[in-house]
Write a protein that holds these residues in place. Structure first.
Motif, PDB file in Angstrom:
ATOM      1  N   ALA A 100       0.833  -1.208   0.000  1.00  0.00           N
ATOM      2  CA  ALA A 100       0.000   0.000   0.000  1.00  0.00           C
ATOM      3  C   ALA A 100       0.865   1.255   0.000  1.00  0.00           C
ATOM      4  O   ALA A 100       2.078   1.224   0.265  1.00  0.00           O
ATOM      5  CB  ALA A 100      -0.925   0.003   1.209  1.00  0.00           C
ATOM      6  N   ASP A 101       0.221   2.378  -0.306  1.00  0.00           N
ATOM      7  CA  ASP A 101       0.869   3.680  -0.244  1.00  0.00           C
ATOM      8  C   ASP A 101       0.639   4.300   1.125  1.00  0.00           C
ATOM      9  O   ASP A 101      -0.218   3.864   1.894  1.00  0.00           O
ATOM     10  CB  ASP A 101       0.309   4.604  -1.339  1.00  0.00           C
ATOM     11  CG  ASP A 101       0.601   4.074  -2.738  1.00  0.00           C
ATOM     12  OD1 ASP A 101       1.656   3.446  -2.924  1.00  0.00           O
ATOM     13  OD2 ASP A 101      -0.237   4.278  -3.638  1.00  0.00           O
ATOM     14  N   ALA A 102       1.404   5.341   1.416  1.00  0.00           N
ATOM     15  CA  ALA A 102       1.194   6.098   2.656  1.00  0.00           C
ATOM     16  C   ALA A 102      -0.140   6.844   2.554  1.00  0.00           C
ATOM     17  O   ALA A 102      -0.540   7.256   1.462  1.00  0.00           O
ATOM     18  CB  ALA A 102       2.336   7.080   2.874  1.00  0.00           C
ATOM     19  N   PRO A 103      -0.886   7.015   3.631  1.00  0.00           N
ATOM     20  CA  PRO A 103      -0.547   6.678   5.027  1.00  0.00           C
ATOM     21  C   PRO A 103      -0.933   5.266   5.449  1.00  0.00           C
ATOM     22  O   PRO A 103      -0.634   4.875   6.572  1.00  0.00           O
ATOM     23  CB  PRO A 103      -1.350   7.702   5.812  1.00  0.00           C
ATOM     24  CG  PRO A 103      -2.579   7.906   4.990  1.00  0.00           C
ATOM     25  CD  PRO A 103      -2.140   7.808   3.559  1.00  0.00           C
ATOM     26  N   THR A 104      -1.583   4.490   4.557  1.00  0.00           N
ATOM     27  CA  THR A 104      -1.991   3.142   4.943  1.00  0.00           C
ATOM     28  C   THR A 104      -0.785   2.293   5.297  1.00  0.00           C
ATOM     29  O   THR A 104      -0.792   1.550   6.291  1.00  0.00           O
ATOM     30  CB  THR A 104      -2.789   2.489   3.806  1.00  0.00           C
ATOM     31  OG1 THR A 104      -3.961   3.267   3.537  1.00  0.00           O
ATOM     32  CG2 THR A 104      -3.204   1.076   4.171  1.00  0.00           C
ATOM     33  N   SER A 105       0.271   2.369   4.497  1.00  0.00           N
ATOM     34  CA  SER A 105       1.465   1.577   4.773  1.00  0.00           C
ATOM     35  C   SER A 105       2.063   1.933   6.128  1.00  0.00           C
ATOM     36  O   SER A 105       2.489   1.048   6.886  1.00  0.00           O
ATOM     37  CB  SER A 105       2.501   1.807   3.666  1.00  0.00           C
ATOM     38  OG  SER A 105       2.857   3.179   3.582  1.00  0.00           O
ATOM     39  N   GLU A 106       2.087   3.214   6.461  1.00  0.00           N
ATOM     40  CA  GLU A 106       2.651   3.642   7.743  1.00  0.00           C
ATOM     41  C   GLU A 106       1.828   3.121   8.913  1.00  0.00           C
ATOM     42  O   GLU A 106       2.381   2.632   9.909  1.00  0.00           O
ATOM     43  CB  GLU A 106       2.725   5.174   7.779  1.00  0.00           C
ATOM     44  CG  GLU A 106       3.611   5.767   6.701  1.00  0.00           C
ATOM     45  CD  GLU A 106       3.441   7.264   6.584  1.00  0.00           C
ATOM     46  OE1 GLU A 106       2.535   7.812   7.250  1.00  0.00           O
ATOM     47  OE2 GLU A 106       4.211   7.897   5.835  1.00  0.00           O
ATOM     48  N   GLU A 107       0.514   3.229   8.811  1.00  0.00           N
ATOM     49  CA  GLU A 107      -0.347   2.789   9.900  1.00  0.00           C
ATOM     50  C   GLU A 107      -0.320   1.272  10.067  1.00  0.00           C
ATOM     51  O   GLU A 107      -0.311   0.759  11.193  1.00  0.00           O
ATOM     52  CB  GLU A 107      -1.781   3.269   9.657  1.00  0.00           C
ATOM     53  CG  GLU A 107      -1.957   4.770   9.717  1.00  0.00           C
ATOM     54  CD  GLU A 107      -1.622   5.341  11.082  1.00  0.00           C
ATOM     55  OE1 GLU A 107      -1.836   4.637  12.091  1.00  0.00           O
ATOM     56  OE2 GLU A 107      -1.149   6.486  11.147  1.00  0.00           O
ATOM     57  N   PHE A 108      -0.280   0.541   8.970  1.00  0.00           N
ATOM     58  CA  PHE A 108      -0.253  -0.924   9.065  1.00  0.00           C
ATOM     59  C   PHE A 108       1.080  -1.420   9.598  1.00  0.00           C
ATOM     60  O   PHE A 108       1.129  -2.387  10.360  1.00  0.00           O
ATOM     61  CB  PHE A 108      -0.564  -1.535   7.695  1.00  0.00           C
ATOM     62  CG  PHE A 108      -2.037  -1.674   7.415  1.00  0.00           C
ATOM     63  CD1 PHE A 108      -2.945  -0.792   7.986  1.00  0.00           C
ATOM     64  CD2 PHE A 108      -2.517  -2.660   6.590  1.00  0.00           C
ATOM     65  CE1 PHE A 108      -4.302  -0.901   7.743  1.00  0.00           C
ATOM     66  CE2 PHE A 108      -3.878  -2.794   6.345  1.00  0.00           C
ATOM     67  CZ  PHE A 108      -4.772  -1.909   6.923  1.00  0.00           C
ATOM     68  N   LEU A 109       2.168  -0.774   9.182  1.00  0.00           N
ATOM     69  CA  LEU A 109       3.463  -1.140   9.745  1.00  0.00           C
ATOM     70  C   LEU A 109       3.505  -0.870  11.243  1.00  0.00           C
ATOM     71  O   LEU A 109       4.126  -1.621  12.006  1.00  0.00           O
ATOM     72  CB  LEU A 109       4.583  -0.360   9.044  1.00  0.00           C
ATOM     73  CG  LEU A 109       5.003  -0.859   7.652  1.00  0.00           C
ATOM     74  CD1 LEU A 109       6.026   0.078   7.044  1.00  0.00           C
ATOM     75  CD2 LEU A 109       5.572  -2.279   7.742  1.00  0.00           C
ATOM     76  N   ARG A 110       2.840   0.175  11.665  1.00  0.00           N
ATOM     77  CA  ARG A 110       2.776   0.472  13.095  1.00  0.00           C
ATOM     78  C   ARG A 110       2.010  -0.619  13.834  1.00  0.00           C
ATOM     79  O   ARG A 110       2.389  -1.003  14.944  1.00  0.00           O
ATOM     80  CB  ARG A 110       2.120   1.837  13.313  1.00  0.00           C
ATOM     81  CG  ARG A 110       2.132   2.299  14.759  1.00  0.00           C
ATOM     82  CD  ARG A 110       1.799   3.763  14.860  1.00  0.00           C
ATOM     83  NE  ARG A 110       1.793   4.215  16.246  1.00  0.00           N
ATOM     84  CZ  ARG A 110       1.680   5.484  16.620  1.00  0.00           C
ATOM     85  NH1 ARG A 110       1.577   6.432  15.708  1.00  0.00           N
ATOM     86  NH2 ARG A 110       1.684   5.816  17.898  1.00  0.00           N
TER      87      ARG A 110
END
Length: 231
Positions: free
Chosen positions: A88-98
């Motif tokens: 996914a692209d940010a911000p989904t990638s950032e939130e899922f990695l978190r």
């Protein structure tokens, strides 16, 4: 950026704006500009936050499909979340990695999902988190459940798009009306620096200035409520 660093940066910016405004206009106007700076920063921060949340919402349908694909090939929920974060692209990638990182260090997965829903203020993602939690407790075909949730979210997204289109004109009118008095005051201050001194040197001018600011705030709040539709 750490909250403390951001607070210091805003404080320094307020002082600089106040000093610059006092030099080119009037000391009182400079102080008012300095006081207004944190509020303007708050508005800018809110706009950036809302844009990030809106982008997360637009990516949500594709995100669910990634999760469904991972579940149907046999991955666990967290493994599917990690795979979606990589694609996914940010911000989904950032939130899922978190989510993945927090669960790896011992945080409950349910709490990690709920925290993302709270940060993104996403009712749709909260449904996904609840579906995952219910599946963990009672079992069942999670991919099928998420497929039904995805259909509901797609319908809600269409309604949201229609509402945005209908309220776009009202929002633009609000922005123009809010920016017009500020812009006119700034232009007059540059063209004729002493022209606005009457608002800070005369008692009637001060009353008019305070009254104008109050009406400005009330009008801005009223327009923001008119064009903000909750459903």
């Amino acid at each position: 950026m750490a909250p403390a660093d951001f607070t210091v940066a805003v404080a320094v910016a307020s002082i600089l704006v106040a000093a610059f405004g006092a030099l080119i206009t009037h000391p009182v106007l400079g102080v008012l500009l300095g006081v207004a700076t944190p509020f303007l920063v708050k508005v800018g921060l809110t706009v950036c936050r809302d844009k990030r949340r809106a982008k997360f919402e637009t990516q949500l349908t594709d995100t669910i499909q990634m999760l469904i694909g991972g579940l149907r090939v046999g991955h666990s929920v967290l493994r599917s979340v990690e795979a979606a974060a990589q694609e996914a692209d940010a911000p989904t990638s950032e939130e899922f990695l978190r989510i993945v990182n927090e669960t790896r260090i011992g945080k409950d997965a349910r709490q990690a999902f709920d925290d993302v829903a709270d940060r993104m203020d996403s009712e749709d993602f909260r449904w996904i988190a609840q579906a995952i939690q219910i599946n963990r407790e009672v079992g069942g075909d999670l991919a099928e459940i998420l497929e039904q949730v995805a259909g509901t979210i797609r319908e809600r997204t269409e309604i949201k798009g229609q509402i945005r289109s209908l309220s776009a004109e009202g929002k633009m009118s609000a922005y123009v009306l809010m920016a017009m008095p500020v812009g006119v005051a700034v232009i007059l201050a540059f063209i004729n620096p002493g022209y606005l001194n009457v608002f800070v040197e005369h008692p009637i001018g001060l009353v008019m200035l305070v009254g104008g600011l109050l009406m400005f705030a009330v009008g801005g709040f009223w327009m923001s409520r008119v064009v903000k539709i909750k459903f």
